[in-house]
Motif scaffolding. Structure first.
Motif, PDB file in Angstrom:
ATOM      1  N   SER A  89      60.741 142.087  48.836  1.00 44.16           N
ATOM      2  CA  SER A  89      61.451 143.237  48.255  1.00 44.16           C
ATOM      3  C   SER A  89      60.528 144.436  48.160  1.00 44.16           C
ATOM      4  O   SER A  89      60.946 145.578  48.375  1.00 44.16           O
ATOM      5  CB  SER A  89      62.024 142.878  46.878  1.00 44.16           C
ATOM      6  N   THR A 110      63.892 135.835  37.529  1.00 42.51           N
ATOM      7  CA  THR A 110      64.016 134.564  38.250  1.00 42.51           C
ATOM      8  C   THR A 110      62.678 133.851  38.345  1.00 42.51           C
ATOM      9  O   THR A 110      62.590 132.630  38.207  1.00 42.51           O
ATOM     10  CB  THR A 110      64.576 134.813  39.660  1.00 42.51           C
ATOM     11  N   MET A 111      61.611 134.611  38.579  1.00 46.00           N
ATOM     12  CA  MET A 111      60.291 134.017  38.754  1.00 46.00           C
ATOM     13  C   MET A 111      59.688 133.520  37.441  1.00 46.00           C
ATOM     14  O   MET A 111      59.006 132.501  37.418  1.00 46.00           O
ATOM     15  CB  MET A 111      59.347 135.040  39.380  1.00 46.00           C
ATOM     16  N   VAL A 168      67.144 144.906  41.276  1.00 41.66           N
ATOM     17  CA  VAL A 168      66.509 143.986  42.229  1.00 41.66           C
ATOM     18  C   VAL A 168      65.155 143.553  41.686  1.00 41.66           C
ATOM     19  O   VAL A 168      64.817 142.359  41.691  1.00 41.66           O
ATOM     20  CB  VAL A 168      66.352 144.652  43.611  1.00 41.66           C
ATOM     21  N   LEU A 169      64.376 144.511  41.206  1.00 38.80           N
ATOM     22  CA  LEU A 169      63.054 144.205  40.664  1.00 38.80           C
ATOM     23  C   LEU A 169      63.145 143.387  39.384  1.00 38.80           C
ATOM     24  O   LEU A 169      62.502 142.341  39.250  1.00 38.80           O
ATOM     25  CB  LEU A 169      62.291 145.499  40.403  1.00 38.80           C
ATOM     26  N   ASN A 217      64.305 139.848  40.085  1.00 38.27           N
ATOM     27  CA  ASN A 217      63.276 139.009  40.687  1.00 38.27           C
ATOM     28  C   ASN A 217      62.271 138.529  39.641  1.00 38.27           C
ATOM     29  O   ASN A 217      61.859 137.362  39.642  1.00 38.27           O
ATOM     30  CB  ASN A 217      62.545 139.775  41.792  1.00 38.27           C
ATOM     31  N   MET A 238      64.409 140.736  51.835  1.00 39.36           N
ATOM     32  CA  MET A 238      64.441 139.461  51.127  1.00 39.36           C
ATOM     33  C   MET A 238      65.216 138.411  51.922  1.00 39.36           C
ATOM     34  O   MET A 238      64.810 137.237  51.987  1.00 39.36           O
ATOM     35  CB  MET A 238      65.056 139.643  49.740  1.00 39.36           C
ATOM     36  N   LYS A 266      60.087 136.111  48.287  1.00 35.68           N
ATOM     37  CA  LYS A 266      61.181 137.086  48.229  1.00 35.68           C
ATOM     38  C   LYS A 266      60.798 138.300  47.382  1.00 35.68           C
ATOM     39  O   LYS A 266      61.184 139.433  47.689  1.00 35.68           O
ATOM     40  CB  LYS A 266      62.451 136.424  47.697  1.00 35.68           C
ATOM     41  N   PHE A 267      60.042 138.058  46.330  1.00 30.74           N
ATOM     42  CA  PHE A 267      59.552 139.158  45.507  1.00 30.74           C
ATOM     43  C   PHE A 267      58.671 140.092  46.341  1.00 30.74           C
ATOM     44  O   PHE A 267      58.838 141.323  46.309  1.00 30.74           O
ATOM     45  CB  PHE A 267      58.751 138.599  44.327  1.00 30.74           C
ATOM     46  N   MET A 316      60.407 132.039  45.618  1.00 27.72           N
ATOM     47  CA  MET A 316      60.757 133.295  44.978  1.00 27.72           C
ATOM     48  C   MET A 316      59.643 134.319  45.100  1.00 27.72           C
ATOM     49  O   MET A 316      59.902 135.525  45.195  1.00 27.72           O
ATOM     50  CB  MET A 316      61.099 133.045  43.501  1.00 27.72           C
TER      51      MET A 316
END
Length: 209
Positions: free
Chosen positions: A100, A148-149, A141-142, A145, A86, A96-97, A93
């Motif tokens: 990951s 955030t998205m 982390v998942l 993400n 990431m 970055k998703f 985002m």
């Protein structure tokens, strides 16, 4: 005879408190890769680490306890792989998703025996705090993400839960296909092409924003 002339015993090989534990975890990974879970033993790990067969008892009550510690370290390394992927992208985002997910697949392909221990074995105690916490950090982390998205919380929103499950199933299933040799890619496939392929597959299961 001077005191300094007295013969001295050869220094004994000793381990500091933390060193033996980490040495045994490293030996356990090597033992797992070479012999698999069927041939895995605490005695074998001790021999590989260069210590007596009784030495592991100072840190691990049995082989499964050592495997639990190795699995916890595996989740921390998985977390680091996703974070590194990431950090390497300068995008939105979604980028970055996707990164990951690439980090997840990268870790699995580089560490198939460890990956299967973490996700496919009942020998580690997944309820033990160190392993549960390490797994939770990787899972966060998942879920982070997705939150955030989409602005949806995995813990309270069923739609977010569906997004998380779909994304996890995609990257995990893809990892298993690659590890098991069911999905055949060219051995000389350039790294950028591999990442582009994995990214394209992950995008298909990305959250609907």
């Amino acid at each position: 005879m001077l005191e300094t002339d007295l013969p001295t015993a050869a220094p004994r090989k000793t381990y500091h408190h933390g060193d033996l534990r980490q040495t045994l975890i490293a030996a356990a990974e090597a033992e797992l890769i070479e012999k698999g879970l069927e041939g895995f033993s605490l005695r074998g790990c001790a021999k590989r680490a260069g210590v007596s067969h009784a030495a592991p008892a100072h840190h691990f009550k049995d082989a499964d306890a050592l495997l639990s510690a190795l699995a916890a370290e595996g989740f921390d390394r998985l977390n680091a792989s996703m974070a590194e992927a990431m950090d390497a992208v300068d995008g939105d985002m979604m980028e970055k998703f996707v990164a990951s997910g690439v980090g997840y697949v990268d870790f699995a392909c580089a560490n198939p025996a460890l990956f299967h221990l973490m996700f496919g074995s009942r020998r580690p105690d997944h309820e033990s705090p160190p392993l549960a916490e390490a797994g939770g950090r990787a899972f966060a982390v998942l879920t982070g993400n997705v939150a955030t998205m989409t602005g949806r919380d995995y813990a309270t929103d069923p739609a977010a839960g569906e997004d998380v499950i779909a994304a996890w199933a995609m990257v995990h299933g893809l990892s298993e296909l690659l590890i098991g040799g069911k999905l055949h890619l060219p051995e000389d496939m350039p790294r950028p092409a591999f990442k582009a392929l994995i990214s394209a597959i992950i995008r298909r299961s990305g959250p609907k924003i």
